[in-house]
Design an enzyme around this catalytic site. Structure first.
Site, PDB file in Angstrom:
ATOM      1  CG  ASN A 271      12.177   0.839 -11.172  1.00 39.04           C
ATOM      2  OD1 ASN A 271      11.269   1.662 -11.284  1.00 39.04           O
ATOM      3  ND2 ASN A 271      11.992  -0.336 -10.600  1.00 39.04           N
TER       4      ASN A 271
ATOM      5  NE  ARG B 119       8.840  -1.702 -13.219  1.00 38.25           N
ATOM      6  CZ  ARG B 119       8.908  -2.664 -12.313  1.00 38.25           C
ATOM      7  NH1 ARG B 119      10.011  -2.824 -11.612  1.00 38.25           N
ATOM      8  NH2 ARG B 119       7.890  -3.474 -12.105  1.00 38.25           N
TER       9      ARG B 119
ATOM     10  CG  HIS C 228       3.965  -7.312 -10.519  1.00 37.13           C
ATOM     11  ND1 HIS C 228       3.052  -7.707  -9.561  1.00 37.13           N
ATOM     12  CD2 HIS C 228       4.746  -6.396  -9.917  1.00 37.13           C
ATOM     13  CE1 HIS C 228       3.272  -7.052  -8.437  1.00 37.13           C
ATOM     14  NE2 HIS C 228       4.310  -6.248  -8.624  1.00 37.13           N
TER      15      HIS C 228
ATOM     16  NE  ARG D 214      -0.063  -1.324  -3.979  1.00 30.07           N
ATOM     17  CZ  ARG D 214       0.801  -1.595  -4.937  1.00 30.07           C
ATOM     18  NH1 ARG D 214       0.589  -2.641  -5.735  1.00 30.07           N
ATOM     19  NH2 ARG D 214       1.869  -0.849  -5.108  1.00 30.07           N
TER      20      ARG D 214
ATOM     21  CD  GLU E  81       9.876  -6.642 -11.393  1.00 27.54           C
ATOM     22  OE1 GLU E  81       8.749  -6.258 -11.757  1.00 27.54           O
ATOM     23  OE2 GLU E  81      10.328  -6.459 -10.251  1.00 27.54           O
TER      24      GLU E  81
END
Length: 767
Positions: free
Chosen positions: A170, A252, A341, A402, A548
């Site tokens: 990742n 990823r 996600h 955010r 993940e």
């Protein structure tokens, strides 16, 4: 298409209607209407009640299923002239597959009463309908295998037939995360992080079997970080000796756009496609790509797979992914909701289904991934139907820094009144807003909650605003799916904050969501799956630790498995497989032999069967179901420990039962019926199946084919037209003789009889 053109199309292009008289076509048209479906819009959903037969007039659709493992099975491409939904209308069953528009589709919708009265009563058409029923076997075979349970029903433990070392990468803008999985020995798994790449203070943190190791590294780029990672993995206490020990590397990748709907083997062409998508994810895809290129150099002998954060959401229908902008902005520039996600939402949904011991593809789930980045997802029967993140990860829920969804005119207002530039606005909505901007404290929910406990007004307001947004999205997605079976909280905040979960669920009892305060307060959200709803809550609320990286590893292995399967079987000298048509028959226990034919009765052989030791008997019995009966069904010998009845698909409608497609002996959850013999009658509570297509072969033949027991293959049969039979189960035993068995419905539909030959074309999967 004009009305007269539709009538002509039905009589000339629709297989089930070509023999229907013109007057019946006109009557059918009088009871029908035309509807248009946009790309990715559901024409039929798995498991729904269906009361119309749909004729595809224009466009292309696809039939598929999401199975108990969370994988999508593509069943068929549907083109103009295909009839959709006839099977469920005729049987009265719920639909057995998803049918999704691939392109813009125009369909003629025929009411159930019109179809059955005009079409199903016309003898030539009835014969065609019988053949169409047989063609549904493949869908039913997948459907009836959903209720499989076990210790690891969704294959998340990463166990393979041969031990494999798999590396997951990742790659971030200033970091490199890696996880190494050993599928033969999980104790050898390890993971690490190299942070502050390209900055001062670069360091490596590695966790493995010998504990945690922290090393300071000289400054450098991602290439240098990869070299440091390899050095750690191959060092004195490392899990591998050299990079050649790594069989596969899963990467990823943030954005796959509409190009990549699944994980793919990385080639130079895939690299170029990922690069072409960089404008949609300028902060992520270029960095992901640099990691791919570095890893392909260092792990040159490994296979590399790209797993996309957006691919799980490729099932969104157009009304969920389109914005209210001119359509050209989507068609020409790709501006739409993509969602992120995806691996987290997919993983926690599978784990929730495993915990609840319910089939994944039969649940309606709202998944809330709450962390520094946050998103919600509506997962309806295994398919992502809506998600809160959009073109970028900035839309939707309030996040750490955010803003989440805001009025877009705010940005225009700031440009006009303060002269804000694009960079200023990017910094505002992505780095200075969210929890950090609302609270004025930090983007860490723990610090904000602590301040709220001490009476900090802005901290309290930030928590309430954050949780309100989560609650609002949950309610919206429950409405979008028409109900909910499970609500999931995951991510750092979702797993770690009982207070956030509590506030997010308040007021949702009207939807069946009732939190147990004690369970919620004591849930160990980072250690294990926890059910935090009350025992009598109609909706189960779960805290599920996300993983993940494990999901990337899982998808990498599955991608390689499909590629491996596709090359194993292609041999020029493979032997022919003799096709044998199996009529309906019964295997009886000795107790039932005596109940039906008299005390002490022994089965009488009438003819030897192809498989050694098996024979057709003189004895016959009648089958009686809720609707009707089937007479003079042959008994096969020798006797078995439990009575089993194998019937064809069409006979189940005559009897009024719905047996699953199963392999012989798998009788759990099967229906029963009544058997009438010359000496008595018995009613069995279970034991009726439609036999799965299967091939018998000896171990020597299996070796020659490159197969093993319980592989699933495709068989190509050459008749007047080439046919492919899929989902054929391989059974290997020293006593078996090479032969494939199909039932009479399939044989009649395919115009083949016993003695036809086939060839194994593909390996579909390995059970």
């Amino acid at each position: 298409m004009e009305r007269k053109d539709i009538s002509r199309f039905l009589s000339e292009q629709v297989r089930l209607l070509v023999e229907l008289p013109a007057e019946k076509i006109e009557q059918l048209m009088a009871g029908a209407n035309v509807r248009t479906y946009e790309p990715n819009e559901a024409i039929l959903n798995f498991g729904e009640e269906n009361h119309t037969v749909k004729v595809l007039l224009e466009g292309t659709a696809a039939a598929s299923l999401t199975d108990n493992d969370g994988n999508q099975h593509h069943l068929a491409d549907l083109h103009a002239g295909e009839m959709i939904g006839a099977f469920s209308v005729l049987s009265g069953d719920r639909t057995t597959a998803d049918v999704i528009a691939v392109s813009r589709c125009s369909l003629l919708l025929i009411r159930e009463d019109v179809f059955t009265s005009l079409v199903a009563t016309h003898p030539p058409t009835v014969r065609l309908l019988t053949r169409a029923i047989a063609e549904q076997t493949k869908m039913r075979a997948v459907h009836e295998n959903f209720d499989r349970q076990g210790e690891d029903p969704y294959c998340c433990r990463l166990i393979t037939d041969q031990p494999t070392r798999l590396l997951v990468i990742n790659c971030g803008s200033s970091s490199l995360k890696y996880n190494l999985y050993d599928t033969g020995d999980e104790s050898r798994n390890c993971h690490g992080l190299i942070e502050r790449i390209g900055e001062n203070g670069t360091r490596l943190i590695h966790d493995g079997g010998h504990g945690r190791v922290t090393r300071d590294l000289p400054g450098g780029d991602h290439g240098a970080a990869f070299v440091a990672m390899v050095a750690e993995l191959t060092g004195e206490n490392g899990p591998i000796i050299s990079p050649d020990d790594i069989v596969a590397v899963g990467h990823r990748v943030a954005h796959g756009g509409e190009t990549f709907q699944n994980a793919v083997l990385i080639t130079d062409g895939v690299e170029a496609a990922i690069e072409a998508l960089s404008p949609l994810a300028p902060l992520h895809n270029p960095v992901n790509l640099s990691g791919i290129r570095a890893a392909r150099r260092l792990f040159a002998n490994a296979q590399h797979v790209a797993v996309f954060d957006t691919s799980f959401h490729q099932t969104l229908p157009p009304y969920a992914y389109l914005y209210g902008l001119p359509y050209g902005h989507y068609a020409d520039k790709g501006i739409r909701r993509y969602g992120f996600h995806g691996m987290s939402h997919h993983y926690v949904a599978l784990k929730a289904a495993e915990t609840l011991q319910r089939p994944y593809n039969k649940l309606r789930i709202v998944s809330c991934h709450l962390g520094n980045g946050a998103s919600a997802c509506a997962i309806d029967h295994g398919r992502s139907m809506d998600t809160s993140m959009g073109l970028t990860p900035s839309e939707g829920l309030i996040m750490g820094t955010r803003s989440g969804t805001i009025d877009p005119a705010i940005l225009i207002y700031l440009m006009r009144t303060e002269g804000a530039s694009a960079d200023d606005l990017d910094r505002l909505i992505n780095r200075e807003s969210g929890l950090k901007g609302l609270s004025g404290i930090a983007n860490d929910m723990r610090a904000i909650q602590a301040a709220a406990e001490e009476g900090n007004h802005r901290a309290l307001l930030a928590v309430k605003t954050y949780c309100y947004a989560v609650r609002k999205y949950i309610g919206a997605y429950v409405a979008a799916m028409g109900g909910i079976d499970a609500l999931i909280f995951t991510g750092g905040i979702g797993q770690g904050s009982a207070g956030v979960r509590n506030l997010a669920c308040q007021g949702l009892a009207c939807m069946g969501i009732v939190l147990d305060e004690e369970k919620n307060r004591t849930a160990q959200g980072f250690d294990r799956v926890a059910v935090v709803s009350t025992d009598d809550s109609p909706v189960k609320v779960l805290v599920v630790p996300t993983d993940e990286e494990r999901m990337i590893a899982r998808e990498t292995l599955r991608t390689l498995s499909r590629l491996h399967i596709s090359t194993l079987i292609r041999k020029p000298d493979q032997p022919e497989v003799i096709i044998e048509v199996s009529a309906h028959h019964i295997h009886l226990s000795q107790a039932h032999v005596e109940a039906l034919f008299g005390q002490g009765h022994q089965l009488t052989s009438d003819a030897e069967l192809s498989q050694p030791g098996q024979f057709a008997c003189v004895e016959q019995v009648d089958l009686v179901g809720p609707k009707g009966r089937v007479e003079n069904v042959r008994v096969l010998g020798p006797t078995r420990g439990e009575t089993q009845i194998e019937i064809s698909m069409t006979e189940q409608f005559r009897l009024g039962i719905h047996p699953p497609i199963r392999e012989s002996g798998d009788l759990g959850g099967t229906p029963g019926l009544t058997l009438e013999g010359p000496a008595g009658t018995i009613t069995i509570p279970r034991g009726v199946i439609c036999a799965q297509r299967h091939i018998h072969m000896s171990p020597a033949e299996a070796i020659r084919f490159g197969l093993r027991d319980r592989y699933v293959v495709q068989v190509k049969v050459g008749t007047d037209r080439e046919l492919i039979f899929g989902d054929v189960l391989v059974r290997v035993h020293p006593d078996y003789r090479l032969a494939m068995h199909i039932d009479t419905d399939e044989a009649n539909a395919a115009h083949i009889s016993t003695g036809a030959v086939g060839f194994i074309a593909e390996i579909q999967s390995r059970r």
